[in-house]
Enzyme design. Sequence first.
Site, PDB file in Angstrom:
ATOM      1  CE1 TYR A   7       0.514   1.047   4.482  1.00  0.00           C
ATOM      2  CE2 TYR A   7      -0.222  -1.230   4.656  1.00  0.00           C
ATOM      3  CZ  TYR A   7       0.359  -0.103   5.225  1.00  0.00           C
ATOM      4  OH  TYR A   7       0.788  -0.127   6.532  1.00  0.00           O
ATOM      5  CB  CYS A   8       1.206   4.354   0.518  1.00  0.00           C
ATOM      6  SG  CYS A   8       1.616   6.111   0.275  1.00  0.00           S
ATOM      7  N   PRO A   9       2.512   2.623  -2.537  1.00  0.00           N
ATOM      8  CG  PRO A   9       2.028   1.787  -4.659  1.00  0.00           C
ATOM      9  CD  PRO A   9       1.376   2.210  -3.379  1.00  0.00           C
TER      10      PRO A   9
END
Length: 280
Positions: free
Chosen positions: A146-148
């Site tokens: 997540y939130c790469p």
Amino acid sequence: MDITAMLADKVWRWIDHSSSGLQFNPLQSFALDDTFCTSTGEDTSHPVMRAWVHPQTVMLGIQDSRLPSVHKGIKYVESENYQVLVRNSGGLAVILDKGVFNLSFIFKENKSFSINRGYDFMWKIVQLLLADAPGPIEAYEIKGSYCPGNYDLSIGGQKFAGISQRRIRGGVAVQIYLAVSGSGSDRARLLQHFYERAVQGGPVRFEWPRIQPEVMASLSELYGREITIQHILYRLLTTMQSQGAVLQPSSLTNEELHRFDYLYQRVIERNNKALDVTRS
């Protein structure tokens, strides 16, 4: 990067919200960092190092709040006992809880200090903090996290931290979250289910994360033993001192208090506006 040159013999204001932050609204952290950006940008403050931990929160990015069925995603997250907030900065959804350590370094903007140098600075700090890590700490995008981003920090392909930056009012805030304890895959799974409910096949204007929970882990999981926020805090302070930094415990000045009140109200208004749109 020569980290010693940036830290040695320099005074840093040290602000510890790693315990008190559990009692206040996470949006305050964004207003606080903006306040310190202004102070450092005006040359009315030494650079700032601030640690913060907040209770169970899913912090959405602006793009997340515009997903076609975001209200269904929010309803699911709230049913799992997480509050939902929307930050006014870039990036996608992240998770805050008592096992996630957040750290901000805030200093005056320098045109020679590029965005990449800001990321490299924090990466180097983490390498020093975790000199005994069970493998190399690498910085590259972890697909399925997540939130790469290009500066996802990982060990053995499992992400445990993400770095961001904010540059406003002449100041730079380089920020990181470190998943210290708990289950990295459980946190990822929560956001996986959020996105599934928030998208539901509708039109999306950005590449939303197709989360694979197994690519995320906490430091406790990676080390194979319990690591606490206090352990990381101790490592941070001793590392800074070993690099020659001079730490001065600090709090908001009177002028900063007034500025913070104004900025916090703006953050609250933007959050409320974004959430009102999702409910309309």
